[in-house]
Design an enzyme around this catalytic site. Structure first.
Site, PDB file in Angstrom:
ATOM      1  N   LYS A 244     -47.068  82.689  16.687  1.00 32.19           N
ATOM      2  CA  LYS A 244     -46.855  83.104  18.351  1.00 32.19           C
ATOM      3  C   LYS A 244     -48.014  84.313  18.291  1.00 32.19           C
ATOM      4  O   LYS A 244     -47.989  85.140  17.370  1.00 32.19           O
ATOM      5  CB  LYS A 244     -45.717  83.728  18.769  1.00 32.19           C
ATOM      6  CG  LYS A 244     -45.599  83.928  20.022  1.00 32.19           C
ATOM      7  CD  LYS A 244     -44.163  84.411  20.515  1.00 32.19           C
ATOM      8  CE  LYS A 244     -43.889  85.025  21.853  1.00 32.19           C
ATOM      9  NZ  LYS A 244     -42.510  85.215  22.224  1.00 32.19           N
TER      10      LYS A 244
ATOM     11  N   SER B 286     -41.125  83.033  25.913  1.00 32.07           N
ATOM     12  CA  SER B 286     -42.596  83.342  25.784  1.00 32.07           C
ATOM     13  C   SER B 286     -43.153  82.597  24.768  1.00 32.07           C
ATOM     14  O   SER B 286     -44.498  82.692  24.419  1.00 32.07           O
ATOM     15  CB  SER B 286     -42.793  84.690  25.824  1.00 32.07           C
ATOM     16  OG  SER B 286     -42.204  85.193  24.750  1.00 32.07           O
TER      17      SER B 286
ATOM     18  N   SER C 270     -36.716  83.371  24.717  1.00 30.85           N
ATOM     19  CA  SER C 270     -38.240  82.994  24.410  1.00 30.85           C
ATOM     20  C   SER C 270     -38.577  82.173  23.298  1.00 30.85           C
ATOM     21  O   SER C 270     -39.521  81.594  22.935  1.00 30.85           O
ATOM     22  CB  SER C 270     -39.139  84.430  24.432  1.00 30.85           C
ATOM     23  OG  SER C 270     -39.239  84.852  25.291  1.00 30.85           O
TER      24      SER C 270
END
Length: 468
Positions: free
Chosen positions: A67, A142, A166
């Site tokens: 990420k 996210s 997330s």
């Protein structure tokens, strides 16, 4: 049977093939990855016995993605914030460093929502990521780039983080596995934004994978010495687990009702557990879950034990500059002049509202602590709760803004500090992934991971997009 170079080349080709459609990998390091793969092949050709290597490098030559909010040396680390557009990481986040030391090879970094605080992965730096099962749908946030990347078979393992779902929402929307570990076991440092104050107890870093069996070895590496707190070496007898099931949160006014297909999938899990394992799944109705969103909001904005307040979102948006004025940004957004996304501006606007009713907030924090005790008592040393991952299957782009609080289904477990594994359950009638959350008491991650492996065999786990 194949060389590490061949494996890495296959994943590089796959990313090149599908990334123009899904926009999950926002910056690659293919040349460096291939160089690292050549070093692995060299090590294997001249190295000592396999057992020694396996112990030292448990993930030797395994391609991973990270990420973009995590530092990966030489890669951007913007978290989708325009003011950080030129920010390049000069070091590795602790979990990234541990994975590299275990032999993993990062292929690149993946998209996230602006400042990791929204459940659609879209920002003004990299644009929007699309769901591999339907390009008109969201990948979640996210850690949405990771979800899409894994679902499209562009990576083996993903590094995600989770303060309100997330890891689990993207894993659910993209039909892969995601694990939010027990709080405080896997280090969070080296990501932006990092948690401060009370939020350090809610943010979790964890693995995302296509296959359930990969979660545990990756979690071991990520946790490092902290792994001793978890009971990963304990053998789990599924027949001895006390299963509990809750169909929905009790009907919160802030959250959508749970889709019939999600309820149906959960019902099939219950029926399978009862018929195959001979267990009785206990239906429960935990009244306080109805206030999940309010509890999460109150606890996220409360002071820690030393009286330190959480960092304000408007300060984070400014990133060491002047704090952002959300109302002014909204005016600019309406005429296409803002460098921020609408969800980020909206979060800045609502942030102030939470602190207007301080007595109400204190009651909600107290309710959260009481819910935590109730949940720990219910689950005990051998309990697993089945709970929906989200009230709806992957929504269409932009639609989360109409139902902004649906993430409450995942968020509540962050403030409760419980380990949760998101487990895929095949595809629904529209060809979109279904799934379920498996929840256990603190430090009982081994239970949810064992049930995930079991359900993968029973329900098929990850399905390649476009296969049906």
């Amino acid at each position: 049977q194949v060389t590490c170079v061949e494996v890495v080349e296959a994943y590089v080709e796959r990313i090149k093939e599908v990334n123009p459609l899904i926009n999950a990998v926002v910056k690659d390091r293919f040349e460096e990855a291939l160089q690292e793969a050549r070093q692995v092949d060299k090590l294997l050709s001249e190295g000592p016995g396999d057992d020694c290597l396996e112990e030292k490098f448990p993930l030797l030559g395994v391609p991973i993605t990270v990420k973009e909010a995590f530092s990966l040396h030489g890669m951007p680390n913007t978290s989708g914030l325009v003011s950080r557009r030129n920010m390049i990481a000069t070091s590795d986040a602790t979990v990234v460093s541990r994975l590299k030391q275990a032999g993993a090879i990062p292929l690149g970094v993946t998209n996230c929502s602006e400042l990791c605080m929204w459940y659609e992965s879209s920002n003004r730096v990299y644009g929007r990521t699309n769901n591999p099962y339907d390009l008109q749908r969201i990948v979640g946030g996210s850690s949405g780039g990771e979800g899409g990347c894994l679902a499209a078979a562009c990576s083996v393992i993903g590094v995600g983080s989770d303060i309100g779902g997330s890891i689990r929402m993207p894993a659910f929307f993209n039909g892969v596995f995601g694990h939010k570990p027990t709080t405080g076991v896997v280090p969070n440092d080296g990501q932006f934004p990092n948690a401060q104050g009370v939020r350090t107890s809610y943010l979790c870093t964890g693995p995302m994978c296509r296959y359930a069996e990969d979660l545990e070895p990756v979690l071991r590496v990520m946790a490092g010495p902290g792994v001793s707190k978890l009971k990963l070496n304990e053998k789990v007898l599924l027949e001895k687990i006390k299963f509990h099931c809750m169909d929905h949160d009790g009907g919160s006014i802030f959250v959508s009702p749970v889709d019939k297909e999600i309820l149906q999938a959960q019902k099939k899990v219950v029926e399978h557990l009862e018929s195959d394992l001979g267990v009785r799944v206990q239906r429960v109705a935990i009244h306080k879950m109805k206030y999940s969103f309010q509890i999460w909001s109150a606890m996220m904005s409360s002071k820690d034990s030393e009286g330190q307040e959480s960092q304000r979102f408007t300060d984070l948006l400014g990133d060491h500059g002047k704090p952002v004025w959300p109302l002014w940004e909204l005016m600019k957004w309406l005429v296409g002049m803002s460098s921020h996304t609408l969800p980020a501006i909206a979060l800045g606007l609502t942030e102030k509202l939470v602190n207007l009713n301080l007595s109400g907030k204190a009651k909600l924090v107290s309710m959260g602590k009481s819910l935590q005790e109730e949940m720990e008592a219910l689950l005990g040393p051998d309990g697993v709760l089945l709970y929906p991952s989200h009230p709806t299957i992957a929504p269409k782009h932009h639609s989360p803004i109409c139902m902004p609080f649906n993430f409450a289904y995942t968020a509540i477990f962050n403030v409760l500090g419980l380990p949760v594994t998101q487990c895929p359950l095949g595809l629904g009638s529209e060809g979109l992934p279904l799934g379920i959350q498996l929840v256990a008491a603190a430090y009982n991650d081994h239970l949810t991971l064992a049930v995930a492996r079991y359900l993968e065999k029973a329900f098929g786990g990850w399905v390649l997009p476009g296969k049906v």
